[in-house]
Design an enzyme around this catalytic site. Structure first.
Site, PDB file in Angstrom:
ATOM      1  N   ARG A 229       0.794  -1.038  -0.028  1.00 47.86           N
ATOM      2  CA  ARG A 229      -0.172   0.125  -0.191  1.00 47.86           C
ATOM      3  C   ARG A 229       0.952   1.474  -0.044  1.00 47.86           C
ATOM      4  O   ARG A 229       1.950   1.220   0.673  1.00 47.86           O
ATOM      5  CB  ARG A 229      -0.879   0.066   1.430  1.00 47.86           C
ATOM      6  CG  ARG A 229      -2.063  -0.920   0.969  1.00 47.86           C
ATOM      7  CD  ARG A 229      -3.032  -0.155  -0.081  1.00 47.86           C
ATOM      8  NE  ARG A 229      -4.232  -1.063  -0.215  1.00 47.86           N
ATOM      9  CZ  ARG A 229      -4.343  -2.045  -1.266  1.00 47.86           C
ATOM     10  NH1 ARG A 229      -3.362  -2.246  -1.955  1.00 47.86           N
ATOM     11  NH2 ARG A 229      -5.518  -2.467  -1.476  1.00 47.86           N
ATOM     12  N   GLU A 258      -3.776   7.438  -5.843  1.00 44.78           N
ATOM     13  CA  GLU A 258      -3.941   7.033  -7.158  1.00 44.78           C
ATOM     14  C   GLU A 258      -4.995   7.392  -7.994  1.00 44.78           C
ATOM     15  O   GLU A 258      -6.371   7.656  -7.076  1.00 44.78           O
ATOM     16  CB  GLU A 258      -3.926   5.381  -6.803  1.00 44.78           C
ATOM     17  CG  GLU A 258      -2.682   4.840  -6.038  1.00 44.78           C
ATOM     18  CD  GLU A 258      -2.839   3.307  -5.643  1.00 44.78           C
ATOM     19  OE1 GLU A 258      -3.867   2.869  -6.205  1.00 44.78           O
ATOM     20  OE2 GLU A 258      -1.844   2.781  -5.302  1.00 44.78           O
ATOM     21  N   HIS A 277      -0.647   0.115 -10.308  1.00 48.39           N
ATOM     22  CA  HIS A 277      -1.184  -0.604  -9.187  1.00 48.39           C
ATOM     23  C   HIS A 277      -1.832  -1.857  -9.724  1.00 48.39           C
ATOM     24  O   HIS A 277      -3.138  -2.266  -9.688  1.00 48.39           O
ATOM     25  CB  HIS A 277      -2.318   0.009  -8.517  1.00 48.39           C
ATOM     26  CG  HIS A 277      -2.866  -0.590  -6.867  1.00 48.39           C
ATOM     27  ND1 HIS A 277      -3.122   0.184  -6.196  1.00 48.39           N
ATOM     28  CD2 HIS A 277      -2.553  -2.040  -6.942  1.00 48.39           C
ATOM     29  CE1 HIS A 277      -3.638  -0.633  -4.876  1.00 48.39           C
ATOM     30  NE2 HIS A 277      -3.370  -1.917  -5.330  1.00 48.39           N
TER      31      HIS A 277
END
Length: 314
Positions: A229, A258, A277
């Site tokens: 994370r 993000e 991601h």
């Protein structure tokens, strides 16, 4: 037998509906709403939700029948924020991302240590020029997070002849790790690591774990890889460590914000690799296999796989 209603709240709704239609799920009705009004109507009936945590979160308050949420991700921090309801069973899909994240970590690690980007550039210029490199064998990897993903990455590292150290909340021994430590020992362990890989979830204890002080303890020139994370790392401190060469290279799949903002200096740094991601993609067929097993446990009142502890955050 009681009937149950599942509502899909995923970017892959059509795929999930197709796969669920072929699974043996007795007494289950599957709803796939298209717009907000259809979602509201479906929430009157749905006692099970399946989808990405961030898509589910805005609808939690209106899900009056809710008994169970199956997340399509391993990370469920969007559903653990303060003030978010916790009167239902939440399951995630931990246990299926290990191979994918291992492929990701070692694809980038080998690309960096074997200078693949430089050779690609040299090939363009028809330039024959060997570059010195070192083997991964004999190097030390520190993995933060020793659950199923960390264990898989550790197993791959051992195949390459690396020494593998781990850090977890409990510091308990875990498969494929030579030694494991608890967070208070981190500053002592960091200087030993040539490669640091974070697969940490987002919890109050992990936030900003890598701040300026912590990054001062890493071995100069380390390869730092974050596939957990983004909020585990203070990005200002990270930028400083990258600019000074304290961190030799960073492979970053996750960020505090993000998508990564267009004006982030990270985009243009030569020693940074940025990916959106996607180191461990949730393949719908794997998720449906997990959901189906859990559904049969759910209707029999048995403990489901991947049950999240709301207090621990994973």
């Amino acid at each position: 037998m009681a009937n149950h209603t599942l509502m899909l709240l995923s970017q892959d709704n059509h795929h999930y509906q197709d796969l669920l239609g072929k699974a043996y799920l007795p007494g289950l009705t599957v709803l796939m709403p298209g717009n907000d009004n259809e979602i509201r109507a479906a929430l009157e009936r749905a006692d099970i939700l399946l989808g990405e945590p961030a898509r589910i979160r805005p609808w939690l308050k209106e899900a009056r029948q809710l008994k169970w949420v199956q997340s399509t991700y391993a990370g469920v921090d969007a559903l653990l924020k303060p003030g978010t309801r916790q009167d239902y069973q939440l399951t995630n899909v931990r246990g299926i991302f290990g191979p994918l994240v291992s492929e990701y970590v070692f694809a980038h690690l080998l690309s960096l240590t074997r200078h693949l980007r430089h050779y690609r550039e040299q090939q363009r210029h028809h330039n024959w020029q060997p570059i010195a490199y070192q083997s991964l064998a004999g190097k030390t990897m520190l993995i933060l997070g020793t659950g199923s993903i960390g264990q898989h990455v550790a197993g791959t590292a051992r195949h390459f002849g690396m020494t593998v150290l781990g850090m977890s909340r409990t510091g308990r021994e875990a498969p494929n790790f030579e030694r494991t430590f608890q967070p208070p020992a981190l500053n002592k362990v960091l200087p030993q690591a040539d490669v640091v890989v974070s697969v940490l979830p987002s919890t109050p204890e992990t936030r900003e774990l890598f701040n300026e002080d912590r990054l001062n303890h890493i071995k100069p020139g380390v390869i730092f890889c974050n596939v957990g994370r983004g909020d585990a790392v203070n990005e200002t401190a990270l930028l400083h460590a990258l600019r000074t060469g304290r961190i030799g290279a960073a492979v970053l799949d996750v960020f505090a914000t993000e998508p990564l903002p267009e004006n982030s200096p990270l985009w243009d740094m030569p020693n940074v690799v940025i990916t959106p991601h996607n180191s461990g993609y949730s393949f719908p067929d794997q998720i449906v296999t997990r959901f189906s097993r859990n559904y049969l446990k759910f209707i029999e009142g048995k403990t489901m796989e991947g049950l999240v502890n709301f207090d621990l955050g994973y």
